[in-house]
Design a protein around this motif. Structure first.
Motif, mmCIF file in Angstrom:
data_model
loop_
_atom_site.group_PDB
_atom_site.id
_atom_site.type_symbol
_atom_site.label_atom_id
_atom_site.label_comp_id
_atom_site.label_asym_id
_atom_site.label_seq_id
_atom_site.Cartn_x
_atom_site.Cartn_y
_atom_site.Cartn_z
ATOM 1 N N THR A 164 49.735 42.127 36.587
ATOM 2 C CA THR A 164 48.555 42.773 37.168
ATOM 3 C C THR A 164 47.480 42.891 36.095
ATOM 4 O O THR A 164 47.696 43.529 35.067
ATOM 5 C CB THR A 164 48.901 44.161 37.709
ATOM 6 O OG1 THR A 164 49.913 44.022 38.717
ATOM 7 C CG2 THR A 164 47.674 44.818 38.324
ATOM 8 N N THR A 195 44.379 42.477 45.831
ATOM 9 C CA THR A 195 45.018 43.589 46.526
ATOM 10 C C THR A 195 44.831 43.439 48.036
ATOM 11 O O THR A 195 43.714 43.251 48.507
ATOM 12 C CB THR A 195 44.440 44.924 46.046
ATOM 13 O OG1 THR A 195 44.639 45.032 44.641
ATOM 14 C CG2 THR A 195 45.123 46.086 46.747
ATOM 15 N N THR A 218 43.682 44.106 35.133
ATOM 16 C CA THR A 218 42.563 44.980 35.488
ATOM 17 C C THR A 218 41.431 44.715 34.510
ATOM 18 O O THR A 218 41.621 44.868 33.304
ATOM 19 C CB THR A 218 42.951 46.458 35.435
ATOM 20 O OG1 THR A 218 44.068 46.682 36.314
ATOM 21 C CG2 THR A 218 41.786 47.342 35.866
ATOM 22 N N SER A 266 46.625 40.343 40.810
ATOM 23 C CA SER A 266 47.951 40.010 40.298
ATOM 24 C C SER A 266 48.038 38.496 40.179
ATOM 25 O O SER A 266 47.590 37.771 41.073
ATOM 26 C CB SER A 266 49.023 40.528 41.253
ATOM 27 O OG SER A 266 50.314 40.172 40.804
ATOM 28 N N SER A 313 51.579 44.258 33.136
ATOM 29 C CA SER A 313 50.196 44.580 33.463
ATOM 30 C C SER A 313 49.370 44.598 32.186
ATOM 31 O O SER A 313 49.918 44.751 31.082
ATOM 32 C CB SER A 313 50.100 45.933 34.172
ATOM 33 O OG SER A 313 50.547 46.964 33.329
#
Lengths: 115, 113
Positions: B108, B40, B110, B87, B10
């Motif tokens: 992942t 998601t 962000t 992802s 991530s």
């Protein structure tokens, strides 16, 4: 046009119960795939249907898992006597033909939780 | 052992910044290598596809590269946007069984404002 649809989107069931998950592929797609996606792991191949040919069931983890595809279109994945380790997202995909050069289009998945 | 390994697991980046995701695979040759984006609660959507002989492919702000000698692929995201939060999955298909795909566990991403 419509994409791959799956139902239900979420399913909570008690350990030991049977569940049925449904996949509606894109119209005209001859190939249909089921995958399982567990937290933190890559998608795991379960089963593959191609037209009227015998399905490739080599990815099914146990004999509690089965799937059928009726009329070359809609598919149902059935899990009997569910266990907690069956909790995962089950994804269905379809493609125009079987070879990897054809794009696989995925549905949104069914999140299965076994309590 | 998984045939497709991705790193990092991530990462968090600020909006507007660039990032690079890595994918290492163990089996070659292959039919093609794809990068997918999975939001998601949604299914994966293909971003790029490369054959064994290609070494780069772009799709807007996404650029995938392939080094067959080192068995590595990377996905570069330029000028990240909040909508890039997802992802990213590296997927390899093999000539011996071309409808079966080998999936990485994904990275992942962000993106924060």
């Amino acid at each position: 046009g419509a994409g791959v649809s799956q139902s239900p989107s979420n399913k909570v069931t008690e350990k030991g119960k049977d569940v049925e998950l449904r996949c509606d592929p894109i119209s005209g797609h001859t190939a249909l795939y089921w995958y399982r996606q567990s937290l933190g792991q890559g998608l795991e191949f379960l089963i593959y249907f191609q037209g009227n040919s015998a399905p490739d069931k080599s990815g099914l983890p146990s004999d509690r898992f089965s799937a059928e595809r009726t009329g070359g279109s809609v598919s149902t994945l059935t899990i009997q006597r569910t266990q907690q380790e069956d909790s995962a997202v089950y994804l269905c995909a379809s493609s125009f033909d079987r070879t990897s050069s054809y794009e696989q289009y995925f549905g949104p998945g069914t999140r299965l939780t076994v309590t | 052992k998984n045939q497709v390994e991705q790193s990092p697991q991530s990462l968090i980046i600020l909006e507007g910044k660039n990032c690079t995701l890595q994918c290492n695979y163990t089996v070659s040759p292959f039919s093609n290598l794809r990068w997918y984006k999975q939001d998601t609660g949604r299914g994966p959507v293909s971003l790029t596809i490369m054959t064994f002989s290609e070494n780069t492919k772009s799709n807007g702000r996404y650029t995938a590269t392939l080094d067959a000698d080192t068995k590595q692929s990377s996905l570069h995201i330029t000028a990240s946007q909040l909508s890039d939060s997802a992802s990213y999955i590296c997927v390899v298909s093999f000539p011996s069984n071309d409808y079966k795909l080998s999936f990485g566990a994904g990275t992942t991403v962000t993106v924060r404002a």
